[in-house]
Design a protein around this motif. Structure first.
Motif, short mmCIF file in Angstrom:
data_model
loop_
_atom_site.label_atom_id
_atom_site.label_comp_id
_atom_site.label_asym_id
_atom_site.label_seq_id
_atom_site.Cartn_x
_atom_site.Cartn_y
_atom_site.Cartn_z
N GLU A 165 0.84 -1.21 0.00
CA GLU A 165 0.00 0.00 0.00
C GLU A 165 0.87 1.26 0.00
O GLU A 165 0.60 2.23 -0.72
CB GLU A 165 -0.92 0.01 1.22
N ILE A 166 1.92 1.25 0.83
CA ILE A 166 2.84 2.39 0.88
C ILE A 166 3.51 2.58 -0.48
O ILE A 166 3.59 3.69 -1.02
CB ILE A 166 3.91 2.19 1.98
N ALA A 167 4.00 1.47 -1.05
CA ALA A 167 4.64 1.54 -2.37
C ALA A 167 3.68 2.07 -3.42
O ALA A 167 4.05 2.90 -4.26
CB ALA A 167 5.16 0.16 -2.76
N ALA A 168 2.43 1.61 -3.39
CA ALA A 168 1.44 2.06 -4.37
C ALA A 168 1.17 3.56 -4.24
O ALA A 168 0.95 4.26 -5.24
CB ALA A 168 0.14 1.27 -4.19
N ALA A 169 1.18 4.07 -3.00
CA ALA A 169 0.92 5.49 -2.79
C ALA A 169 2.03 6.37 -3.37
O ALA A 169 1.79 7.50 -3.78
CB ALA A 169 0.76 5.77 -1.29
N PHE A 170 3.27 5.84 -3.40
CA PHE A 170 4.41 6.60 -3.92
C PHE A 170 4.72 6.27 -5.38
O PHE A 170 5.62 6.86 -5.97
CB PHE A 170 5.66 6.30 -3.08
N LEU A 171 3.97 5.35 -5.97
CA LEU A 171 4.31 4.80 -7.28
C LEU A 171 4.38 5.85 -8.38
O LEU A 171 5.25 5.82 -9.25
CB LEU A 171 3.28 3.72 -7.66
N HIS A 172 3.47 6.82 -8.37
CA HIS A 172 3.38 7.80 -9.44
C HIS A 172 4.12 9.10 -9.13
O HIS A 172 3.87 10.14 -9.74
CB HIS A 172 1.91 8.09 -9.77
N SER A 173 5.06 9.05 -8.14
CA SER A 173 5.86 10.22 -7.75
C SER A 173 4.98 11.42 -7.42
O SER A 173 5.12 12.50 -8.02
CB SER A 173 6.85 10.59 -8.87
N PRO A 174 4.07 11.27 -6.45
CA PRO A 174 3.19 12.38 -6.10
C PRO A 174 3.95 13.49 -5.39
O PRO A 174 5.05 13.29 -4.87
CB PRO A 174 2.18 11.72 -5.15
N ASP A 175 3.34 14.68 -5.37
CA ASP A 175 3.94 15.80 -4.64
C ASP A 175 3.84 15.60 -3.14
O ASP A 175 4.72 16.03 -2.39
CB ASP A 175 3.24 17.12 -5.02
N VAL A 176 2.76 14.99 -2.70
CA VAL A 176 2.53 14.80 -1.27
C VAL A 176 1.82 13.46 -1.04
O VAL A 176 0.99 13.06 -1.86
CB VAL A 176 1.70 15.97 -0.67
N VAL A 177 2.17 12.80 0.07
CA VAL A 177 1.53 11.55 0.43
C VAL A 177 0.95 11.68 1.83
O VAL A 177 1.63 12.15 2.76
CB VAL A 177 2.53 10.37 0.39
N PHE A 178 -0.31 11.29 1.98
CA PHE A 178 -1.01 11.32 3.27
C PHE A 178 -1.10 9.89 3.81
O PHE A 178 -1.64 9.01 3.14
CB PHE A 178 -2.41 11.91 3.11
N LEU A 179 -0.57 9.68 4.99
CA LEU A 179 -0.55 8.35 5.60
C LEU A 179 -1.33 8.39 6.91
O LEU A 179 -0.94 9.09 7.84
CB LEU A 179 0.89 7.90 5.86
N ASP A 180 -2.42 7.64 6.96
CA ASP A 180 -3.26 7.59 8.16
C ASP A 180 -3.08 6.22 8.82
O ASP A 180 -3.58 5.21 8.32
CB ASP A 180 -4.72 7.82 7.78
N GLU A 181 -2.37 6.17 9.93
CA GLU A 181 -2.09 4.93 10.69
C GLU A 181 -1.48 3.84 9.80
O GLU A 181 -2.01 2.73 9.69
CB GLU A 181 -3.38 4.40 11.34
N PRO A 182 -0.35 4.11 9.16
CA PRO A 182 0.21 3.13 8.22
C PRO A 182 0.80 1.89 8.87
O PRO A 182 0.94 0.86 8.22
CB PRO A 182 1.30 3.93 7.48
N THR A 183 1.19 1.97 10.16
CA THR A 183 1.85 0.82 10.79
C THR A 183 0.95 0.11 11.80
O THR A 183 1.44 -0.72 12.57
CB THR A 183 3.15 1.25 11.50
N ILE A 184 -0.34 0.39 11.79
CA ILE A 184 -1.24 -0.21 12.77
C ILE A 184 -1.25 -1.74 12.62
O ILE A 184 -1.40 -2.28 11.54
CB ILE A 184 -2.67 0.37 12.63
N GLY A 185 -1.04 -2.44 13.71
CA GLY A 185 -1.11 -3.89 13.73
C GLY A 185 0.11 -4.61 13.17
O GLY A 185 0.07 -5.84 13.01
N LEU A 186 1.20 -3.89 12.90
CA LEU A 186 2.37 -4.53 12.29
C LEU A 186 3.40 -4.95 13.33
O LEU A 186 3.51 -4.33 14.39
CB LEU A 186 3.03 -3.57 11.29
N ASP A 187 4.17 -5.99 13.00
CA ASP A 187 5.23 -6.41 13.91
C ASP A 187 6.46 -5.51 13.72
O ASP A 187 6.51 -4.65 12.83
CB ASP A 187 5.58 -7.89 13.71
#
Length: 334
Positions: A165-187
């Motif tokens: 999901e993180i990779a997909a959000a940055f895939l098109h080289s956007p100017d800005v990326v908004f991340l809402d709780e990206p690491t929730i539930g991760l080890d």
């Protein structure tokens, strides 16, 4: 400034539940509503290339703010400008300039391999093949995507999917990326991979990142600046170092005293310096380190109470945030 927010507010209008049959009949004809202010006149600017943390307790207004910045929600009042676009008015053009990750909501195709999902996103955002390949090489190197690149999304673990999901959000080289709780539930391993990928993309590509998270590790390891929102109001805007100073620095002296004398020592210190934070932790008395109470004077005050050990302690960033939230709650009650 890449992101400009001026007097941003959002009001939610909800129907009032009828309490009896008479009110239910009236409700069928004309419902009564109440307004709840979720975000109240928030102002801030974010420059290109910054990585900023938006934090606050549950229900503070963080996700609502992010949704207004991404164009999902329309502000009740105020102004938002991101990369020269109004998120609501210029939505079609605007979405090509941003990347978004919202917790458990996926932008990948559930039954398709990760590879196919990325290629569909490449087509949707018109990403040139050379740029697509360069990004993909970066993701494979930094996030080790080859482990699951050809597997269907539905077969991935939560951590693997969130990396995608993180990779997909940055895939098109956007100017800005908004991340809402990206690491929730991760080890821990997946958190480390994800933070490394976000840090790399922010620092080397200059992509602006705005991240909300209850995981203090995300904020400490990724961001240079903190926006703290509580009860819909922006309470703090500054660097993490400035916040530590603002919230009391987090530096304390811990003195081990005779158990029968701890309470008396606490009373003496509070009487001598009423504004100085003092707290009891078992047989330890902790005193905030401050210029208004020099070390020599502190030792003189503690001398009658049988000090057996004295050591400096540092308060964790999470404790500082929690203390800040509690202080705001106390102010609200008063």
């Amino acid at each position: 400034m890449l992101i400009q927010v001026e007097n941003l507010s959002r009001v939610y209008r909800t129907p009032i539940a009828p309490k009896n049959w008479a009110e239910r009949l009236k409700h069928l004809v004309r419902a009564n509503y109440e307004d709840k202010l979720s975000v109240s006149e928030v102002n801030f600017n974010i420059a290109a290339g910054e990585c900023v943390g938006l934090v606050g307790p549950n229900g503070a207004g963080k996700s609502t703010t992010i949704k207004m910045l991404t164009g999902i929600l329309e502000p009740s009042s105020g102004r938002v400008l991101v990369a020269g676009f109004h998120p609501q008015r210029d939505r079609v053009k605007y979405v090509k300039k941003i990347g978004v990750v919202f917790g458990q909501r996926s932008q990948l195709w559930w039954d398709l391999p990760v590879k196919d999902s990325f290629e569909i996103l490449q087509a949707l955002f018109d990403v040139p093949q050379a740029a697509f390949n360069a990004r993909l090489d970066l993701f494979r190197r930094e996030a080790l995507l080859d482990e699951f690149y050809h597997r269907p999304v539905r077969t991935l673990s939560l951590g693997q999917r969130m990396l995608c999901e993180i990779a997909a959000a940055f895939l098109h080289s956007p100017d800005v990326v908004f991340l809402d709780e990206p690491t929730i539930g991760l080890d821990l391993e997946m958190k480390s991979r994800m933070r490394g990928l976000i840090r790399k993309l922010n620092q080397e590509s200059g992509t602006t990142v705005l991240i909300t998270s209850h995981d203090v590790g995300d904020i400490e390891r990724l961001t240079q600046r903190l926006l703290l929102i509580d009860k819909g109001t922006l309470r703090f805007d500054g660097s993490l170092a400035d916040f530590r100073s603002h919230a009391g620095d987090g530096r304390w002296w811990a003195a081990r005293l005779h158990p029968e004398l701890v309470a008396a020592a606490e009373t003496q210190l509070r009487a001598h310096h009423s504004a100085l934070p003092v707290r009891l932790r078992g047989e330890w008395l902790e005193i905030a380190r401050h210029d208004t109470l020099p070390f020599a004077e502190l030792m003189q005050l503690l001398a009658p109470y049988s000090v057996s050990e004295l050591k400096p302690v540092e308060q964790e960033f999470e404790e500082l945030l929690h203390g800040f939230y509690l202080a705001n709650q106390a102010e609200a009650v008063c």
